[in-house]
Design an enzyme around this catalytic site. Structure first.
Site, PDB file in Angstrom:
ATOM      1  N   HIS A   1       0.795  -1.189  -0.093  1.00 24.59           N
ATOM      2  CA  HIS A   1      -0.037  -0.049   0.092  1.00 24.59           C
ATOM      3  C   HIS A   1       0.787   1.234  -0.182  1.00 24.59           C
ATOM      4  O   HIS A   1       0.316   2.483  -0.210  1.00 24.59           O
ATOM      5  CB  HIS A   1      -0.957   0.017   1.440  1.00 24.59           C
TER       6      HIS A   1
ATOM      7  N   ASP B   1      -2.261   1.949  -4.596  1.00 20.49           N
ATOM      8  CA  ASP B   1      -3.407   1.934  -4.055  1.00 20.49           C
ATOM      9  C   ASP B   1      -4.463   1.055  -4.621  1.00 20.49           C
ATOM     10  O   ASP B   1      -4.245   0.423  -5.644  1.00 20.49           O
ATOM     11  CB  ASP B   1      -3.997   3.590  -4.408  1.00 20.49           C
TER      12      ASP B   1
END
Length: 539
Positions: free
Chosen positions: A512, A516
């Site tokens: 992450h 995204d």
């Protein structure tokens, strides 16, 4: 006044350096700008010049040895200057006491003579055979103490964190000392062996160069072991097997089964005997007699390995961790605890892919698997979504515009990831051929470090085991890994009708910090389009 020269920081990521070569020796006159040494960093080997003038009075790090940045590298001063205060006051000097022959003060002259190197003697240290290797295990010695060694001869098979590799000698002479026994592990740069003229006295050399690890026995004891007549006869009797070109596992199986490896024909690279050759070997009558005579030993070892345990009794066994298993544990733990993982799953219709694969495989000498099609689709999708083809660093995010896909391969000791360089430029048949070749090398422990480095994305497939869906841990420093499940035949809805279809689930694990959720989802949508319409991958 004498000047202390420390190990310089020659790159932004350098934490330690290795002295590749000294271009000056103790007693030489040094002028400002002279090249003192060649220093190997984590990125390159660079020349290190002196910013001082004088005489080189002391060398703190011998050639081939490593030390952290700011460790004592050398001392420059006036000829004959007393530097004992600098040495006594510097903790690094105690580390380099192993090579006091380079110290010129009279106070330590006698000691330096006692450990000076005999002419022609070379200390061979544990090599760094992969970019992530910190320790190595000697799987097999192919030479015994006292054997003649020619330049290019294979000294030993060394197990790294990725594979078992042959280590050849770059020196000629006689093998005088073995510092790490078969099955033992030691850090990189530990004393592996000493080579020199036959009969040379090497007392004290190994201890003075020792860097830690499991190498604890003194040289005298090692020499006594090899000079023992019983030990020699055992070495000679086992030597006939050790010299056969075979993998360590094949030798172990042959020993357990009482098989003479000289009678086994190897099917591996360059005639190398591998596990399958030994397991499929049918012994001749003479070999059967040998097997029968050794059967009690084999049965005894087998009973220790797999003892009979009555119902209701507790039993456990301890299996020593291989270098590969230790590294897998270390790197995957670092990945899962440092990279914030999240997972995205998508289901792909495989009917068109199955038809296309069947058509492609009708071409003579062509074999393409579903995994090859997924790898190709990933490569093309990564070109459209380079954010997924990225790496995280503390200061910046690196977007890779080249696509190198690693394909996870299960081997006996764990998992390796050979890499297909520039995968996006390869055809389906090229990918299929390359994957088969690399997988074969992986299972026979023939992969080179270069074939396992530089991946930008990874594909892991457990569909052949019937696993329909799973998640993987990201192979750092990649930002994502794709987990591929099995193709399942099941009812699906198409055009408002329930029909029988073939589907496959894939799960994308993302870091992450760089990827995204929307970015990962768009990548999977593109991947799905390519796999469901294979003709688009040929455009």
């Amino acid at each position: 006044m004498a000047t202390v020269i420390t190990m310089p920081r020659l790159s932004d990521t350098m934490t330690e350096g290795t002295v590749a070569a000294w271009l000056k020796k103790v007693g030489d006159k040094i002028s400002e700008g002279d090249i003192l040494a060649e220093i190997e960093t984590d990125k390159a080997t660079m020349e290190f010049e002196s910013f001082n003038s004088g005489t080189l009075l002391y060398i703190g790090i011998p050639e081939g040895e490593s030390a952290p940045v700011d460790s004592l590298l050398a001392i420059i001063g006036k000829e004959g200057e007393d530097i004992s205060a600098l040495l006594n006051g510097n903790p690094v000097a105690t580390k380099t006491e192993a090579v006091p022959e380079v110290i010129t003060p009279i106070a330590v002259e006698e000691k330096s003579k006692s450990v000076s190197f005999p002419k022609g003697v070379v200390v061979v240290t544990m090599p760094r055979l992969s970019d992530t290797m910190t320790d190595g295990t000697v799987a097999t010695w192919l030479k015994n103490v006292g054997d003649k060694v020619a330049e290019g001869d294979i000294l030993a098979e060394i197990e790294t964190d990725k594979a078992t590799m042959e280590f050849e000698s770059f020196n000629a002479g006689t093998l005088l000392f073995v510092g790490i026994q078969e099955g033992e592990s030691a850090p990189v740069d530990s004393v592996l062996a000493i080579i020199g003229p036959d009969g040379t006295d090497i007392t004290g050399i190994a201890e003075n160069y020792k860097k830690g690890g499991n190498v604890t026995a003194p040289v005298a004891e090692k020499a006594a072991e090899v000079s023992n007549p019983t030990s020699n006869s055992q070495n000679q009797s086992s030597n006939s097997t050790d010299r056969i070109f075979a993998s360590p596992l094949a030798k172990k199986i042959a020993q357990d089964k009482g098989i003479n490896l000289s009678q086994v024909k190897g099917s591996g690279e360059n005639g190398r005997i591998v596990k399958g050759d030994v397991e499929g070997f049918t012994p001749q009558a003479t070999v059967q007699q040998t097997a029968s005579s050794t059967a009690p030993v084999a049965n005894s070892s087998a009973s220790v390995a797999k003892p009979f345990v009555p119902a209701g009794e507790k039993f456990s066994e301890e299996i020593k961790n291989s270098q590969m298993r230790k590294t897998i544990a270390k790197r995957l733990s670092e990945s899962i605890f440092t990279a914030p993982h999240f997972y995205l799953t998508i289901e792909i219709a495989m009917d068109e892919a199955m038809k296309s694969r069947a058509t492609i495989n009708t071409i003579p000498d062509t074999k393409v698997s579903f995994n090859d099609m997924v790898v190709k689709a990933c490569a093309m999708a990564l070109k459209k979504h380079p954010q997924v083809n990225s790496q995280w660093t503390a200061d910046a995010m690196i977007i890779n515009h080249h696509v190198n896909i690693g394909v996870a391969v299960a081997v006996e000791d764990g998992l390796v990831v050979p890499v297909l360089n520039f995968t996006d430029q390869m055809s389906l048949t090229q990918i299929g051929s390359a994957v088969r070749d690399l997988a074969g090398k992986a299972k026979t422990k023939k992969l080179t470090p270069a074939e396992m480095e530089g991946s930008t994305f990874t594909v892991s497939n457990l569909g052949m085991f019937g696993i329909t869906e799973f998640t993987s841990i990201i192979n750092q420093p990649n930002s994502a890994i794709l987990s591929v499940g099995a193709i399942v035949e099941k009812p699906v809805v198409r055009n408002g009708q329930i029909v029988v279809g073939n589907t496959m689930k894939v799960t994308l694990a993302c870091d992450h910090r760089t990827v995204d959720g929307a970015t990962g989802a768009q990548f999977l949508q593109t991947l799905k389009q390519f796999v469901e319409n294979p003709v688009t991958m040929l455009a």
